[in-house]
Design a protein around this motif. Structure first.
Motif, mmCIF file in Angstrom:
data_model
loop_
_atom_site.group_PDB
_atom_site.id
_atom_site.type_symbol
_atom_site.label_atom_id
_atom_site.label_comp_id
_atom_site.label_asym_id
_atom_site.label_seq_id
_atom_site.Cartn_x
_atom_site.Cartn_y
_atom_site.Cartn_z
ATOM 1 N N VAL A 149 0.861 -1.187 0.000
ATOM 2 C CA VAL A 149 0.000 0.000 0.000
ATOM 3 C C VAL A 149 0.895 1.234 0.000
ATOM 4 O O VAL A 149 1.776 1.368 0.854
ATOM 5 N N VAL B 73 -9.139 0.734 3.404
ATOM 6 C CA VAL B 73 -8.313 -0.242 2.685
ATOM 7 C C VAL B 73 -7.711 -1.249 3.656
ATOM 8 O O VAL B 73 -7.772 -2.472 3.449
ATOM 9 N N MET C 139 3.259 -1.177 4.169
ATOM 10 C CA MET C 139 3.024 0.176 3.669
ATOM 11 C C MET C 139 4.315 0.873 3.285
ATOM 12 O O MET C 139 5.359 0.683 3.918
#
Length: 224
Positions: A7, A26, A39
């Motif tokens: 992400v 999300v 991330m």
């Protein structure tokens, strides 16, 4: 098999970074699906810093990676270290940070460019035939990097509910196919393995945005 998802964040806060509600939606839907998430964010200064109470720009400087760590609870990695081979899916939430820190859409519109690091990642996932999902304003990144792709940012007719409909028309001018979808829906471009949804491009209740992001997450994981 556990699906591994990267992400990309663009800071923290709708006006100068990642839209936090979209990012959280999300992450919640990925968690529910049992995905393994990591991330990333670029280690660069934000284009600007906005006072979110007043909407005014500030004189201070902030770093995109450090601000993204606020959403990631500290667990965020420099985008330059993203290894495409280590992931099955790429997801990019929206927020003005996409238009300011991942690209210069905010200042140049359709004549914008995507930041080289971000462009490299998108092209690498596409070349590897790995699916991607983008919501809100982030589909403009795909529109630039993957010419002719199909996306949705909601509707192309401006109204109180769809105040940013001009974006859809601009994407068409760039050579993309825009598909009108409601906020609780997502569009799947099967050829490019790209899933998009409008999220806060629509004036909708938070739960509808959350549900639409959930559809996007569900559909992109199906493409793995």
């Amino acid at each position: 098999m556990v699906k591994r998802v990267a992400v990309i964040l663009a800071g923290c806060g709708v006006f100068d970074g990642t839209e936090i509600n979209e990012a959280c939606a999300v992450l919640v839907h990925l968690s529910r699906a049992g995905a393994e998430v990591k991330m990333f964010a670029p280690n660069v200064d934000q284009m600007d810093v906005v006072n979110h109470c007043e909407g005014n720009p500030q004189t201070e400087k902030r770093n995109v990676l450090l601000e993204s760590a606020r959403i990631a609870r500290g667990k965020v990695t420099d985008l330059a270290k993203l290894d495409v081979d280590a992931f099955d899916v790429l997801i990019i939430p929206g927020g003005f940070g996409v238009a300011k820190n991942l690209s210069d859409w905010a200042t140049k519109g359709k004549d914008f460019s995507v930041k080289p690091e971000v462009e490299k990642v998108i092209k690498s996932f596409h070349k590897a035939d790995k699916p991607m999902a983008m919501c809100c304003i982030s589909p403009v990144l795909a529109a630039k990097v993957l010419p002719g792709c199909e996306v949705t940012v909601g509707h192309d007719c401006e109204s109180e509910k769809w105040p940013s409909a001009e974006t859809a028309k601009t994407l068409c001018e760039m050579g993309c196919k825009h598909v009108n979808k409601n906020v609780t829906e997502a569009h799947v471009d099967t050829k490019n393995k790209l899933v998009t949804t409008s999220a806060f491009m629509c004036n909708a209740p938070l739960y509808e945005v959350f549900d639409g992001v959930g559809v996007m997450v569900t559909e992109v994981l199906k493409l793995v």
